[in-house]
Design an enzyme around this catalytic site. Structure first.
Site, short mmCIF file in Angstrom:
data_model
loop_
_atom_site.label_atom_id
_atom_site.label_comp_id
_atom_site.label_asym_id
_atom_site.label_seq_id
_atom_site.Cartn_x
_atom_site.Cartn_y
_atom_site.Cartn_z
N GLY A 184 0.79 -1.23 0.00
CA GLY A 184 0.00 0.00 0.00
C GLY A 184 0.82 1.28 0.00
N MET A 203 -4.12 -6.47 -6.98
CA MET A 203 -3.62 -7.49 -7.89
C MET A 203 -4.72 -8.50 -8.25
SD MET A 203 -0.80 -6.10 -8.24
CE MET A 203 0.34 -7.15 -9.12
N ASN A 216 -6.35 2.93 -12.56
CA ASN A 216 -5.31 1.98 -12.13
C ASN A 216 -3.93 2.58 -12.35
OD1 ASN A 216 -4.16 -0.57 -11.38
ND2 ASN A 216 -3.85 -1.05 -13.54
N HIS A 246 -0.07 1.30 -13.18
CA HIS A 246 0.60 0.10 -13.69
C HIS A 246 2.09 0.42 -13.89
CE1 HIS A 246 1.12 -3.68 -15.83
NE2 HIS A 246 1.85 -2.99 -16.69
N ILE A 272 -7.74 -9.06 -11.67
CA ILE A 272 -8.31 -8.50 -12.89
C ILE A 272 -9.81 -8.29 -12.67
CG2 ILE A 272 -8.77 -8.95 -15.34
CD1 ILE A 272 -6.13 -10.59 -15.34
N LEU A 273 -10.27 -7.07 -12.91
CA LEU A 273 -11.69 -6.78 -12.68
C LEU A 273 -12.51 -7.32 -13.86
CD1 LEU A 273 -11.52 -3.14 -11.24
CD2 LEU A 273 -11.58 -5.32 -10.00
#
Ligand code: GAR
Length: 226
Positions: free
Chosen positions: A12, A89, A106, A108, A91-92
């Site tokens: 975080g 971590m 997001n 990345h 995948i939506l």
């Protein structure tokens, strides 16, 4: 005041950078919840800061689908304006993207469209890239493929390893994500129906001593030039 939900899976540090920026830059937004899909250091940290936290553990659900239904329910109860993925971590699925379409953002660790997916730093080293960096984008059904909001680019140094590169990219992430949140709250940046519209770059005091080039069309791009 914008309501922000932050989704994490681990340490975080990006979430912490966002929380710190909200406080120090006095941003007009409020973190309504931090949600993790596994027990994580970041969730404990948010709780210590008195932010509502929810642990919705993936392994407590039979399927990805039932886990996401719960996630959607919890998110809907907080009515967030923006959902910021910060090291989330998983995948939506199209379902959650449909419910919150265009409001999920997001970060990345690569210069998208290069190196979608995992293990980006090692892959960049193996590909002998001389530039690497981080990208913030709107989440769509295409993995790491949604419209780009901002990128920060660094030079890969001859002395770099995957680990040093990861560390240096993370430092850029801790600057870039707060800048994007600041730009959103101050309306320097608008996101409408999956479209990214930059009106102006946010002030970049953090980068005052760095040699950088900045452009905002079609997205905010910060190039570290030394
Ligand atoms: C960050 O580097 C972020 O870009 C990456 O995970 C790290 C999380 O660190 N995200 C992804 O790889 C998503 N595909 P943090 O938990 O310390 O913020």
């Amino acid at each position: 005041m914008s309501k922000i939900a932050i989704l994490i899976s681990g340490r975080g540090s990006n979430m912490t950078a966002l929380l710190n920026a909200i406080k120090t830059k006095n941003l007009d937004c409020h973190v309504v919840c931090v949600i993790a899909n596994k027990k994580s250091q970041g969730l404990e940290f948010a709780a210590k800061r008195n932010i509502p936290t929810r642990l919705i553990e993936r392994n407590k659900f039979d399927s990805k689908e039932t886990h996401e239904i719960k996630l959607i329910d919890v998110l809907l109860s907080y009515q967030p304006d923006w959902i910021l993925l910060a090291g989330y971590m998983a995948i939506l699925s199209p379902k959650i993207i449909e419910v919150f379409g265009g409001k999920i953002i997001n970060i990345h660790p690569s210069l998208l469209p290069k190196f979608k997916g995992l293990d980006t730093h090692r892959r960049a080293m193996e590909a002998k890239e001389n530039k690497h960096g981080t990208t913030i984008h709107i989440v769509t059904n295409e993995l790491d493929g949604g419209p780009i909001i901002a990128q920060s680019e660094i030079n890969v140094l001859p002395s770099d390893t995957s680990e040093t590169l990861r560390h240096r990219v993370l430092e850029e992430e801790h600057i870039l994500y707060p800048l994007v949140l600041e730009a959103l709250t101050k309306k320097y940046l608008e996101i409408k129906s999956f479209k990214v519209i930059w009106h102006q770059a946010p002030p970049m005091f953090e980068l005052e001593n760095k040699a950088i080039e900045v452009s905002v069309k079609p997205f905010l791009k910060i190039k570290n030039i030394v």
